[in-house]
Design an enzyme around this catalytic site. Structure first.
Site, PDB file in Angstrom:
ATOM      1  N   HIS A  33      -8.313   0.428   8.602  1.00 47.45           N
ATOM      2  CA  HIS A  33      -7.695   0.159   7.296  1.00 47.45           C
ATOM      3  C   HIS A  33      -7.996   1.315   6.338  1.00 47.45           C
ATOM      4  CE1 HIS A  33      -5.692  -2.209   4.321  1.00 47.45           C
ATOM      5  NE2 HIS A  33      -6.762  -2.327   3.555  1.00 47.45           N
TER       6      HIS A  33
ATOM      7  N   ASN B 247      -0.170   5.685   9.962  1.00 49.16           N
ATOM      8  CA  ASN B 247      -0.884   5.944  11.225  1.00 49.16           C
ATOM      9  C   ASN B 247       0.142   5.939  12.352  1.00 49.16           C
ATOM     10  OD1 ASN B 247      -0.954   2.936  10.510  1.00 49.16           O
ATOM     11  ND2 ASN B 247      -1.308   2.897  12.708  1.00 49.16           N
TER      12      ASN B 247
ATOM     13  N   TYR C  63      -1.414 -13.594   6.947  1.00 48.03           N
ATOM     14  CA  TYR C  63      -2.745 -13.748   7.568  1.00 48.03           C
ATOM     15  C   TYR C  63      -3.825 -14.104   6.557  1.00 48.03           C
ATOM     16  CZ  TYR C  63      -3.419  -8.902   6.012  1.00 48.03           C
ATOM     17  OH  TYR C  63      -3.482  -7.771   5.247  1.00 48.03           O
ATOM     18  N   GLU C  64      -3.569 -13.832   5.265  1.00 44.43           N
ATOM     19  CA  GLU C  64      -4.544 -14.184   4.222  1.00 44.43           C
ATOM     20  C   GLU C  64      -4.408 -15.635   3.816  1.00 44.43           C
ATOM     21  OE1 GLU C  64      -4.892 -11.376   0.637  1.00 44.43           O
ATOM     22  OE2 GLU C  64      -2.865 -11.078   1.418  1.00 44.43           O
TER      23      GLU C  64
ATOM     24  N   MET D 231       2.511  -5.634   8.795  1.00 46.79           N
ATOM     25  CA  MET D 231       2.173  -7.064   8.735  1.00 46.79           C
ATOM     26  C   MET D 231       2.766  -7.732   7.497  1.00 46.79           C
ATOM     27  SD  MET D 231      -1.862  -6.655   9.608  1.00 46.79           S
ATOM     28  CE  MET D 231      -2.433  -5.498  10.863  1.00 46.79           C
ATOM     29  N   SER D 232       3.876  -7.206   7.004  1.00 45.69           N
ATOM     30  CA  SER D 232       4.408  -7.763   5.746  1.00 45.69           C
ATOM     31  C   SER D 232       5.925  -7.650   5.702  1.00 45.69           C
ATOM     32  CB  SER D 232       3.801  -6.999   4.559  1.00 45.69           C
ATOM     33  OG  SER D 232       4.271  -5.673   4.545  1.00 45.69           O
TER      34      SER D 232
ATOM     35  N   SER E 248       0.886  -1.164   0.000  1.00 41.41           N
ATOM     36  CA  SER E 248       0.000   0.000   0.000  1.00 41.41           C
ATOM     37  C   SER E 248       0.923   1.214   0.000  1.00 41.41           C
ATOM     38  CB  SER E 248      -0.850   0.053   1.258  1.00 41.41           C
ATOM     39  OG  SER E 248      -1.162  -1.237   1.712  1.00 41.41           O
TER      40      SER E 248
ATOM     41  N   HIS F  78      -0.025 -11.527   2.185  1.00 39.55           N
ATOM     42  CA  HIS F  78       0.169 -11.429   3.632  1.00 39.55           C
ATOM     43  C   HIS F  78      -0.085 -12.791   4.262  1.00 39.55           C
ATOM     44  CE1 HIS F  78      -0.956  -7.358   2.284  1.00 39.55           C
ATOM     45  NE2 HIS F  78      -0.119  -6.947   3.216  1.00 39.55           N
TER      46      HIS F  78
ATOM     47  N   ALA G  31       2.948  -0.186   4.132  1.00 45.74           N
ATOM     48  CA  ALA G  31       2.309   0.811   4.982  1.00 45.74           C
ATOM     49  C   ALA G  31       2.619   0.384   6.415  1.00 45.74           C
ATOM     50  CB  ALA G  31       0.813   0.799   4.746  1.00 45.74           C
TER      51      ALA G  31
ATOM     52  N   HIS H 178      -4.862  -3.561  -3.079  1.00 43.57           N
ATOM     53  CA  HIS H 178      -3.834  -4.358  -3.766  1.00 43.57           C
ATOM     54  C   HIS H 178      -4.444  -4.900  -5.060  1.00 43.57           C
ATOM     55  CE1 HIS H 178      -0.729  -4.815  -0.484  1.00 43.57           C
ATOM     56  NE2 HIS H 178      -1.726  -4.251   0.152  1.00 43.57           N
TER      57      HIS H 178
END
Ligand code: HPA
Length: 315
Positions: free
Chosen positions: A288, A274, A120-121, A250-251, A65, A118, A149, A96
Site C-alpha cells: 500500500h 503498480n 472491504y471496509e 478494489m473500488s 488515491s 471500499h 489507484a 483518504h
C-alpha cells in the site's frame, strides 16, 4: 497546490478535540442505506450544515488515491467532514481524508468526496458504500468523475500512467455483491439497470481531446474491481488478463453502477500505481505504501489534467 484561501471548514465550536460524545453518537446513528427516506435525511443534514445554495452541485468528483489534490483546488471551498454527517460512513484507509468539499472548479458547482468507501471496509455492504453517490444525485449532480489507484495488467502500462476507463468488470457485482441487491425503492431508479454505456462516450472523447492537446499519454481500457483487501495472486491477475481487463483495483464499479441507476453520467480514470504480477516465479510484493507513493507523485499531474477537462465540460 493546497489552496483553501477562502475555505470554510464546518466544525461546530463545541468540538475542540474531534468528536464530542454526543456528536460521535449522532454520527454513529444507524441508518438503513437501502431506505430512501434515511438517505433524504442525510441530504437534509448536509444542506442544513453548509446551506442550501452551497450544497447545490452539478458535478461530483470521487477522489480516489491520486486525485486527492483536486479537492484541494476547489474555489470558495466549504469543507464538511464526514464525521459531521449523521449516519454517513467513515473511511479509515490511509490517504483518504474523509471530507465533502463544496465550491467551484472550472466555473462548475462541484462537490468533491475526499475519500471513498471500499466494500472491504464495510463488510461488503455496497449500498452503504454507494450512499454518497445517491446523496450527490439529490444535491443536483449530473456528471460524476471517479478516479482510482490501480495495478496495471496490460503490459504497456507503467507506473504513473493514466488510463481512461472505457468499461468495467464488476467482479463483486457479478457474484451478487451489488449495491442494487435487495428491495428496490423505485425512487432510487430502475430495478434493472443497464450499464452498456457506463462510461459516457462523449466525456471519454473530451478527455482524449484534452489529453492530445496537452501532449499527454493517455490509455483507454477495461478496469476490473476485485473485493480485496488482499492484493491479487499472479494466477488471479492472469485470469483477469485473459478476460480482457487492463487494470485492476478494489473500488469504483459499485459507485458507477449506482450513478447509472440515478442517471448520472460518468467519466472514470485509473492511475497506475503498480504493475500487477502475472507470473508467480517472478512476482514482487505489492504494498500500500508503494501505491500511495506513486499516487502522490503522479496525482498532481492527474489532477491538473482533470481540471482541464472540467474547464471544457458542458453539463
Ligand atoms: N490490486 C488491487 N487494487 C489496487 C492495486 C492492485 O494491484 N493497485 C492499486 N490498487
Amino acid at each position: 497546490m493546497h489552496n483553501f484561501a477562502h475555505s470554510r471548514l464546518i466544525t461546530p465550536s463545541t468540538m475542540e478535540n474531534n468528536n464530542s460524545p454526543t456528536q460521535a453518537a449522532e454520527h454513529d446513528q444507524k441508518i438503513d442505506p437501502r431506505n430512501f427516506d434515511d438517505m433524504l435525511a442525510i441530504v437534509a443534514s448536509i444542506k442544513e450544515q453548509v446551506g442550501e445554495e452551497t450544497a447545490r452541485a452539478e458535478l461530483g468528483i470521487i477522489c480516489g488515491s491520486g486525485l486527492g489534490p483536486i479537492g484541494d483546488t476547489v474555489q470558495n471551498a466549504t469543507i464538511l467532514p464526514y464525521s459531521k454527517i449523521p449516519g454517513f460512513p467513515t473511511t479509515h484507509v490511509v490517504g483518504h481524508k474523509g471530507n465533502m468539499v463544496f465550491g467551484q472548479l472550472g466555473g462548475k458547482k462541484v462537490v468533491c468526496l475526499q475519500g471513498r468507501f471500499h466494500p472491504y471496509e464495510h463488510s461488503m455492504d455496497l449500498a452503504l458504500c454507494t450512499l454518497p453517490v445517491r446523496v450527490m444525485h439529490q444535491l443536483g449532480v449530473k456528471v460524476m468523475i471517479v478516479s482510482n489507484a490501480a495495478g496495471g495488467i496490460n503490459t504497456v502500462l507503467r507506473h504513473g500512467d493514466l488510463m481512461l476507463i472505457k468499461d468495467h468488470i464488476f467482479l463483486p457485482g457479478l457474484a451478487g455483491f451489488s449495491p442494487l441487491v435487495g428491495c428496490n425503492d423505485p425512487r432510487f431508479g430502475a430495478r434493472f439497470v443497464s450499464v452498456h454505456d457506463a462510461y459516457d462516450k462523449q466525456l471519454r472523447q473530451l478527455a482524449i481531446d484534452v489529453g492530445r492537446r496537452n501532449n499527454m499519454t493517455l490509455y483507454e481500457g477495461v478496469y476490473v474491481m476485485s473485493g480485496g483487501p488482499q492484493y491479487e495472486s499472479p494466477a488471479e491477475v492472469s485470469l483477469f488478463k485473459t478476460v480482457g481487463a487492463d487494470a485492476l483495483g478494489m473500488s469504483t464499479c459499485h459507485e458507477v453502477t449506482v450513478a447509472r441507476q440515478c442517471g448520472i453520467k460518468v467519466l472514470g480514470f485509473s492511475l497506475i500505481t503498480n504493475i500487477a504480477n502475472l507470473d508467480a516465479d517472478q512476482s514482487v510484493e505489492v504494498s500500500h505504501e508503494e501505491v500511495l507513493d506513486i499516487a502522490k507523485q503522479a496525482g498532481e499531474r492527474a489532477s491538473r489534467f482533470v481540471s482541464d477537462i472540467i474547464q471544457e465540460l458542458t453539463i
